[in-house]
Design a protein around this motif. Sequence first.
Motif, PDB file in Angstrom:
ATOM      1  N   PRO A   1     126.932 -73.676 -22.580  1.00 57.18           N
ATOM      2  CA  PRO A   1     126.149 -73.655 -23.820  1.00 57.18           C
ATOM      3  C   PRO A   1     125.268 -72.416 -23.882  1.00 57.18           C
ATOM      4  N   GLU A   2     124.866 -72.066 -25.090  1.00 52.07           N
ATOM      5  CA  GLU A   2     124.003 -70.910 -25.297  1.00 52.07           C
ATOM      6  C   GLU A   2     122.788 -71.321 -26.124  1.00 52.07           C
ATOM      7  N   GLU A   3     121.722 -70.593 -25.942  1.00 47.99           N
ATOM      8  CA  GLU A   3     120.533 -70.836 -26.746  1.00 47.99           C
ATOM      9  C   GLU A   3     120.799 -70.388 -28.182  1.00 47.99           C
ATOM     10  N   TRP A   4     120.293 -71.145 -29.133  1.00 44.79           N
ATOM     11  CA  TRP A   4     120.467 -70.811 -30.558  1.00 44.79           C
ATOM     12  C   TRP A   4     119.139 -71.042 -31.270  1.00 44.79           C
ATOM     13  N   ARG A   5     118.531 -69.973 -31.687  1.00 43.60           N
ATOM     14  CA  ARG A   5     117.271 -70.058 -32.406  1.00 43.60           C
ATOM     15  C   ARG A   5     117.567 -70.284 -33.884  1.00 43.60           C
ATOM     16  N   PHE A   6     117.562 -71.524 -34.288  1.00 41.56           N
ATOM     17  CA  PHE A   6     117.978 -71.816 -35.665  1.00 41.56           C
ATOM     18  C   PHE A   6     116.792 -71.722 -36.614  1.00 41.56           C
ATOM     19  N   ASP A   7     117.124 -71.430 -37.849  1.00 40.98           N
ATOM     20  CA  ASP A   7     116.146 -71.404 -38.929  1.00 40.98           C
ATOM     21  C   ASP A   7     116.190 -72.773 -39.617  1.00 40.98           C
ATOM     22  N   SER A   8     115.068 -73.448 -39.687  1.00 39.40           N
ATOM     23  CA  SER A   8     115.034 -74.793 -40.265  1.00 39.40           C
ATOM     24  C   SER A   8     115.543 -74.816 -41.700  1.00 39.40           C
ATOM     25  N   ARG A   9     115.515 -73.651 -42.369  1.00 43.05           N
ATOM     26  CA  ARG A   9     116.009 -73.608 -43.747  1.00 43.05           C
ATOM     27  C   ARG A   9     117.514 -73.829 -43.821  1.00 43.05           C
ATOM     28  N   LEU A  10     118.221 -73.647 -42.690  1.00 42.56           N
ATOM     29  CA  LEU A  10     119.655 -73.918 -42.672  1.00 42.56           C
ATOM     30  C   LEU A  10     119.952 -75.385 -42.959  1.00 42.56           C
ATOM     31  N   PHE A  11     118.957 -76.228 -42.692  1.00 40.27           N
ATOM     32  CA  PHE A  11     119.163 -77.655 -42.883  1.00 40.27           C
ATOM     33  C   PHE A  11     118.328 -78.201 -44.037  1.00 40.27           C
ATOM     34  N   ASP A  12     118.015 -77.329 -44.978  1.00 38.09           N
ATOM     35  CA  ASP A  12     117.426 -77.805 -46.225  1.00 38.09           C
ATOM     36  C   ASP A  12     118.483 -78.595 -46.992  1.00 38.09           C
ATOM     37  N   GLU A  13     118.042 -79.534 -47.772  1.00 33.09           N
ATOM     38  CA  GLU A  13     118.988 -80.304 -48.562  1.00 33.09           C
ATOM     39  C   GLU A  13     119.707 -79.387 -49.553  1.00 33.09           C
ATOM     40  N   PRO A  14     121.044 -79.511 -49.669  1.00 33.34           N
ATOM     41  CA  PRO A  14     121.786 -78.653 -50.601  1.00 33.34           C
ATOM     42  C   PRO A  14     121.242 -78.780 -52.019  1.00 33.34           C
ATOM     43  N   LYS A  15     121.234 -77.656 -52.740  1.00 33.83           N
ATOM     44  CA  LYS A  15     120.658 -77.651 -54.080  1.00 33.83           C
ATOM     45  C   LYS A  15     121.580 -78.307 -55.099  1.00 33.83           C
ATOM     46  N   ASN A  16     122.880 -78.133 -54.956  1.00 34.00           N
ATOM     47  CA  ASN A  16     123.825 -78.717 -55.911  1.00 34.00           C
ATOM     48  C   ASN A  16     124.905 -79.499 -55.163  1.00 34.00           C
ATOM     49  N   PRO A  17     124.519 -80.581 -54.513  1.00 29.32           N
ATOM     50  CA  PRO A  17     125.500 -81.323 -53.727  1.00 29.32           C
ATOM     51  C   PRO A  17     126.445 -82.143 -54.604  1.00 29.32           C
ATOM     52  N   LYS A  18     127.624 -82.397 -54.077  1.00 32.58           N
ATOM     53  CA  LYS A  18     128.534 -83.339 -54.717  1.00 32.58           C
ATOM     54  C   LYS A  18     128.096 -84.743 -54.309  1.00 32.58           C
ATOM     55  N   GLU A  19     128.230 -85.678 -55.236  1.00 28.21           N
ATOM     56  CA  GLU A  19     127.779 -87.032 -54.951  1.00 28.21           C
ATOM     57  C   GLU A  19     128.775 -88.025 -55.536  1.00 28.21           C
ATOM     58  N   THR A  20     129.228 -88.948 -54.720  1.00 27.20           N
ATOM     59  CA  THR A  20     130.137 -89.972 -55.196  1.00 27.20           C
ATOM     60  C   THR A  20     129.320 -91.069 -55.849  1.00 27.20           C
ATOM     61  N   LEU A  21     129.387 -91.149 -57.174  1.00 27.72           N
ATOM     62  CA  LEU A  21     128.603 -92.123 -57.916  1.00 27.72           C
ATOM     63  C   LEU A  21     129.452 -93.286 -58.388  1.00 27.72           C
ATOM     64  N   ASN A  22     130.688 -93.002 -58.771  1.00 29.28           N
ATOM     65  CA  ASN A  22     131.568 -94.047 -59.274  1.00 29.28           C
ATOM     66  C   ASN A  22     132.332 -94.638 -58.097  1.00 29.28           C
ATOM     67  N   ILE A  23     131.776 -95.694 -57.514  1.00 25.22           N
ATOM     68  CA  ILE A  23     132.333 -96.244 -56.282  1.00 25.22           C
ATOM     69  C   ILE A  23     133.687 -96.906 -56.518  1.00 25.22           C
ATOM     70  N   SER A  24     133.845 -97.606 -57.633  1.00 23.17           N
ATOM     71  CA  SER A  24     134.997 -98.471 -57.830  1.00 23.17           C
ATOM     72  C   SER A  24     136.346 -97.770 -57.783  1.00 23.17           C
ATOM     73  N   PRO A  25     136.520 -96.534 -58.291  1.00 22.82           N
ATOM     74  CA  PRO A  25     137.851 -95.937 -58.251  1.00 22.82           C
ATOM     75  C   PRO A  25     138.289 -95.477 -56.866  1.00 22.82           C
ATOM     76  N   VAL A  26     137.347 -95.381 -55.923  1.00 20.74           N
ATOM     77  CA  VAL A  26     137.702 -94.891 -54.600  1.00 20.74           C
ATOM     78  C   VAL A  26     138.400 -96.010 -53.849  1.00 20.74           C
ATOM     79  N   ALA A  27     139.693 -95.941 -53.745  1.00 15.50           N
ATOM     80  CA  ALA A  27     140.473 -97.023 -53.156  1.00 15.50           C
ATOM     81  C   ALA A  27     141.406 -96.459 -52.093  1.00 15.50           C
ATOM     82  N   PHE A  28     142.419 -97.250 -51.731  1.00 17.32           N
ATOM     83  CA  PHE A  28     143.357 -96.811 -50.698  1.00 17.32           C
ATOM     84  C   PHE A  28     144.412 -95.911 -51.343  1.00 17.32           C
ATOM     85  N   ASP A  29     144.044 -94.655 -51.519  1.00 15.45           N
ATOM     86  CA  ASP A  29     144.920 -93.729 -52.217  1.00 15.45           C
ATOM     87  C   ASP A  29     145.930 -93.072 -51.282  1.00 15.45           C
ATOM     88  N   GLU A  30     145.571 -92.936 -50.014  1.00 15.51           N
ATOM     89  CA  GLU A  30     146.436 -92.223 -49.094  1.00 15.51           C
ATOM     90  C   GLU A  30     147.228 -93.206 -48.249  1.00 15.51           C
TER      91      GLU A  30
END
Length: 762
Positions: free
Chosen positions: A242-271
Motif C-alpha cells: 500500500p501507499e500513502e494517499w493524501r486525499f482532498d475531502s472535496r473528492l467525496f463531496d456529494e455529486p451535484k447532479n446525481p442520478k436517482e432511481t425514483l420510480n421503483i416499480s418498473p425496476v424488475a427482473f429484466d436481465e
Amino acid sequence: MKIFLLIGCFFHFSLNEIQAQSLPPASVLEHALRSADVHGQAIGSFKMRVKVQEKARFNQVIGIARKRLAAKEGIQMGQWYGNQTILEVQVGHLNQLIHGIESVQTFHKKYTKPTLFLWPDLYQDYVGTSCVSPLSFQAKSYYYFNFKGDTLVEGKLCRQFQVEPKIRRDRLFKGVLTLDEAGWIVRFKGTVFADAIDYSFDLQHQFFQDKWIPKKGEIKLVAGLLGSDGEYVWEQESIGQPEEWRFDSRLFDEPKNPKETLNISPVAFDETFANQFLTNLHGSLLRKWKQRPTSNLVMIDSVYYKSAEINKGLDPTFFTEVPGMKNREVLIDSFRIAPFNPTQLILSKSFYFGQFKRDFYPFEIYYKSPVFDSNFNTVEGFVVNTAVVFRKRWSRYQLLEAEVLGRRAFGINRNSGLLRLRYRSDAFDLTVANGDYIAQYNPENTISPEMNSLSTLLLKNNQMKIYRTKFTSMNLTKRFSARFFLKSLVEYSERSQMDNTTDYYWINFLNRDFKPNNPTNSEYTLEGFATHKSFITQLQVGFRPFLTQSYRANTRLTDWGSSPLLLAKYRAGWKDVAGSSTDFNQVELSYLHNIEVNPWIKMGLLINAGTFIGNKPSYFIDFKHYNGTLNLVQAGEMLASERLVGYYQNFTSGANQRLNVNHYANSTAGSYVEALSFFQFSNLWLKPLLGMKKLYVKEVLIANANYVQNQNLLYNELGYGLDGVFKVFRLEAIANFINGQFSYIGFRVNINSRIRIGNIPE
C-alpha cells in the motif's frame, strides 16, 4: 549445538521480555473497546491495488428455474460462475473510496459488472445487517471474550480472543478476534446468522503507518428460499504494498447532479436470472456491510475505467465519467428475439423491434394473454381480459405506451374495454384513459379478482363489489426527489349499478347464500343507486423529512427506513360540473414508518386520520372504505388493514357464520382515525421453546385500532403470529374488541411478507 541453544534462549528470553512488558489481555480488550470509534475513523488516506473475486453457485434449484439456467445461461447445478476485478482503490475512509478499474474477467456468466472493494467496519457498534459488533460499546453485554493466547503477526505481539454470544440470538458474531496491544483489529475470523443467511468472514489486516489496514478478506454467504439454495463468495486481496494517499475531502463531496432511481416499480427482473441473482447479492453486500451509520460520513463510491481496453460485457451505467478517462459504450442485449410462433400467444409475451440500443429496443409490442387474466364474480360470471400494449422507448425506463384492453363477461354476454395512453419516466408518470369498464367500491385498496374468485367458488363468499363506469380519467405522478412526490387524479364518469346474476359455485360451503353486490351499513341503508354522472379530483402529497442517502458512482442511493413517510390527501366530488351529482370534500393525513428498534425487533406503524368537510357523500361509492387486497390466504403488506374486519373473518374459531359479515360495515362519511401497528421479534416467547431459531421463524405481535365517529365505534385488535413458517407462511391468531367488549378470536393463514425496513413509494 551450543549456538542453537543460545539462539533459542535468546528468542525465549526476548518473547518473555516482550510479554513481561506488554499489557495484560483484559487491558488490551478494554482499550480496543474504548478506542473503536477512533480507530474506525483513522483507517484511510492510503491507496493500493486489489484483486477482487466474486462468485456464486446454485446447489439446488427448483425444476423450472434449473432448466432455464441450463438452457439459456449455460449454468449447471454446482457450477461456480462470477468475475474477477483488478482495480486500484483509493481510500478516504472505509465507506468513501475511488475505484479505478484495470480489468474485469468473467467466467460462466454472460454479463458482468466490476466487483468493488468492500471491507466490513467492525469498529462500529452495529455492522452489516444490524449485527452487534464485537467492538460495540456494549459488547460485553452480548459477548464472552475468552483469552486464547498470544501470537506474532508481522513481528508484533497480538492477543487472540474467542468471541462467544452470551444469548442465543441471531445477529451476534462467533469467532476469533485478534488484537494488537493498541487495540487495533489484526484479524477476525467468524460467523453470524442474519436475515436467514449464514455469513462467514475472514478479515486479515496489514500494518501500515502505525495502523492496521485491510490486506486479505473473504465473505461467504449460504442461503436458501422456496426449495432453492446456493452459495456466494466475495474474496479480495491487496497486490503489492500500500501507499500513502493524501486525499482532498472535496473528492467525496456529494455529486451535484446525481442520478436517482425514483420510480421503483418498473425496476424488475429484466436481465438473465443468474446475472440478476448475482447483482442483487452484490448490491446487498455493499448496502448491508459497507454502510457506517455511526460515522456521519455519506457512503460514496466513485468508479472509473483506468484503461479503455477492458473485457467486453461490462455495464457502462455503473461508471462515473472522469476527465481523461473514456468509458466505452457496451451493448447488453438481455432480450432474446426468437422467431414468431403461434404457441407464443398462449402466455403473455413481448416482441421487440428496431435497432438495438445500449440496453433496450426502441419499439415493443407486449401481448397480455387471457390465460392468467381470467376470474369469476357473481355479477358477470366468468370473465377474461386480454390486451395489446405498444411501447416506444427512449431509454430503459423512459417510454410512451398505448394499451388496448378488451374484457369479455360470459355470464352477462357483454364486451367492454378501455384505451390507455401513458408516458413514463423515472420522475414523471402521466396516464390518460377512456373506457366502458367495471370498478370496485374501494378505489385504492381493491380486492384481488383472482382471490375473490376462489373465495366465491369455494366458500360462497363474494367479497368484491363492483359497478359499471363509462369514464375518462387522467392520473399524474411527479417525483421531485426521493423525499417529495405529488400524485393527482381527475376523473369524469357515468356510474351505474350492477346486480348479482349467478349463484354458481364449486363447493356449497355452509349452504349459505351469496350476498348482494350493492353493500350497505348503518350509515348507508339504501341498497343500490341510480345511474348518475360524477366528476372527482384527488391530490396527494408525500414527504420524507429525514431521509438519508449515499452514492455509488454518480447514482444516489436511498435508505428508505431513515425517515417516516408523511401523506396528505384531498379528494373532492364537484356537483354540477358537466352534470355531476357527486358533492363531497374529504381530507386525510397519514403517517407511515417502519422502524428497526434494535437488531431483533422491527416495528411498523401506520396512522390514518381523516374527515369529510361540508356535505356528506350522496353515494356509498364515495365513502371512506377500509381493507382490500387481502383474503383468506393473504399476500401483501402487513400494515394493510385490521385483520378481522369485514371479509378477513374468512376463517374463525367457533364462528363460521361471521364469514357473512359485510366487508363495508365500517365504511363512513364522517371522521375516522385508524392506527395499525406490527411488531416482529427474532426471539420472544414461543420460538425459543420450539427450537426454530435456525428456521428463521419470527414472532409477531399485532395491535390495531379504528375509531369511526358516526357509528360511535371503537374497534381494537390484539394478535400473535409466527412469520416465516417454512419460509413461506405467516400464521396469526387475533382477538378483537368492540367498544371495549371482547368479541371473538379469529385465525388467518398468510403469505410471509417480512416487515421491510423502509417506506417504498407510493
